[in-house]
Scaffold this active site. Structure first.
Site, mmCIF file in Angstrom:
data_model
loop_
_atom_site.group_PDB
_atom_site.id
_atom_site.type_symbol
_atom_site.label_atom_id
_atom_site.label_comp_id
_atom_site.label_asym_id
_atom_site.label_seq_id
_atom_site.Cartn_x
_atom_site.Cartn_y
_atom_site.Cartn_z
ATOM 1 N N HIS A 1 43.869 40.250 45.188
ATOM 2 C CA HIS A 1 43.107 41.226 45.974
ATOM 3 C C HIS A 1 43.348 41.012 47.471
ATOM 4 O O HIS A 1 43.503 41.972 48.229
ATOM 5 C CB HIS A 1 41.603 41.070 45.724
ATOM 6 C CG HIS A 1 41.173 41.312 44.308
ATOM 7 N ND1 HIS A 1 40.743 40.303 43.473
ATOM 8 C CD2 HIS A 1 41.083 42.448 43.575
ATOM 9 C CE1 HIS A 1 40.398 40.807 42.303
ATOM 10 N NE2 HIS A 1 40.601 42.104 42.324
ATOM 11 N N GLY B 1 47.496 47.272 43.111
ATOM 12 C CA GLY B 1 48.398 46.218 42.646
ATOM 13 C C GLY B 1 49.335 46.703 41.551
ATOM 14 O O GLY B 1 48.916 47.439 40.655
#
Ligand code: AMP
Length: 279
Positions: free
Chosen positions: A34, A144
Site C-alpha cells: 500500500h 496494485g
C-alpha cells in the site's frame, strides 16, 4: 494529516484542494505494498488522498468481512509518516444508506477467475470505487498489479463510463523471499507462511519456462499445478490461469502479453498472485 469520516466533509475538503489529486483506495491493515502506491501518488501529484474502507459489498456471505484485519491507529501512523494530506474513512452506513440500490456491473472481464469463484465481488468493487471516485474526484488513482483482474475491471469501467481520471498500475511489492504482500498474510501460521511461497514458486516456474521459449500455455499451467499439488498445506487450487492481459480470455498459446495468475487456499486464507509475460 486530516482524517475525514463523512462523505459530505470529504467533498467539501476536495473542493478546497488546488492542483492534482492522487488517490489510493485501500481496505486498511496497511503494508509496504500500500505504501508503495502512496509514495508513487505523492511523487506524481500535489495532493494525496488515501481511503480506508472495508467494503461490505465486495465480500460474499461466507467470506471474511467481519474478521478482515483492521488496525486504524497503526494505519494512520503509517500514513502520517508518508506525509499523506487526507485520509478518508467513510462508514458502511454512509456509503450504503438504507434503500441504496445502484450498482456498477462491468461485464465479461468479471466472469472468470476471481469473478467466477467470488460471485458479486467485482460488482461490489466497481460500485465502491465508482462512488469513491465521485466523492474524491482524483486526477489519478493508483492500484496494485497484485490484484490483476481488479485493475482490468477498474480500467474498463473508467474507459466505458468516460471517467475523467487516469488509472495507474503499480508493480507488486513482495517479501524478501518472494511472497506477495497482502493484509491476509497475517492469517498464516509459521508453517503455512512457508507453504505460501508455493504461489511465487509456481509463477517463477512459468517465467523460467517462458524465458526458455515455451509458449504452450496448457503445458505451463500443468507444470504449475503439479508443483502446487506437491505442497501439502496447499488445501485447494481455485485456478491456475494464463490469459490475455487485456481481455482475460484464457490462452492456448502465449502469443501476446499474458497474465499468469493463480488463487490457492493455504490454511485459512485464500491467496492470489500473478505475473505478466511478454509485455
Ligand atoms: P486492499 O487494501 O487489499 O484492497 O489493497 C489496496 C490496494 O493496494 C489495491 O490497489 C491493491 O492492489 C494494492 N496492493 C495490495 N497488495 C499489494 C502489493 N503487495 N503490492 C502492490 N500493491 C498492492
Amino acid at each position: 494529516m486530516k482524517v475525514i469520516n463523512t462523505i459530505a466533509e470529504m467533498k467539501e475538503a476536495r473542493h478546497k484542494l488546488r492542483g492534482s489529486v492522487g488517490f489510493v483506495p485501500t481496505m486498511g491493515y496497511l503494508h509496504e505494498g500500500h505504501l508503495e502506491l502512496v509514495r508513487i501518488a505523492r511523487a506524481e501529484n500535489r495532493n494525496v488522498v488515501v481511503s480506508i474502507f472495508v467494503n461490505p459489498a465486495q465480500f460474499g456471505p461466507k467470506e471474511d468481512y467481519a474478521s478482515y484485519p483492521r488496525d486504524t491507529e497503526r494505519d494512520l501512523a503509517m500514513l502520517k509518516k508518508e506525509r499523506v494530506g487526507i485520509v478518508f474513512m467513510p462508514s458502511a452506513e454512509d456509503m450504503y444508506p438504507p434503500g441504496y440500490s445502484t450498482w456498477v456491473d462491468v461485464e465479461k472481464v468479471t466472469e472468470r477467475l476471481e469473478g467466477a469463484v467470488r460471485p458479486g465481488h467485482f460488482r461490489g468493487v466497481a460500485t465502491a470505487v465508482n462512488k469513491l471516485f465521485n466523492i474524491v474526484d482524483p486526477t489519478r488513482a493508483y492500484f496494485g498489479q497484485k490484484d490483476a483482474q481488479q485493475l482490468v475491471v477498474i480500467k474498463k469501467m473508467v474507459a466505458d463510463l468516460n471517467m475523467n481520471l487516469e488509472v495507474i498500475a503499480v508493480p507488486t511489492v513482495r517479501e524478501p523471499d518472494g511472497l506477495a504482500m497482502s493484509s491476509r498474510n497475517v492469517y498464516l501460521n509459521p508453517e503455512e507462511r512457508k507453504s505460501a511461497l508455493v504461489l511465487y514458486k509456481a509463477l517463477t516456474l512459468a517465467q523460467k519456462l517462458w524465458n526458455k521459449g515455451e509458449t504452450n500455455a496448457g503445458l505451463i499451467r500443468k507444470e504449475m499445478s503439479s508443483l502446487i499439488q506437491r505442497e501439502p498445506r496447499a488445501a485447494r487450487i481455485d485456478y491456475v490461469s494464463i490469459a490475455d492481459a487485456e481481455t482475460l480470455e484464457e490462452l492456448a498459446r502465449i502469443d501476446r502479453p499474458a497474465v499468469v495468475s493463480l488463487a490457492v487456499k493455504i490454511g485459512k486464507p485464500r491467496l492470489i498472485d500473478n505475473i505478466i509475460l511478454g509485455a
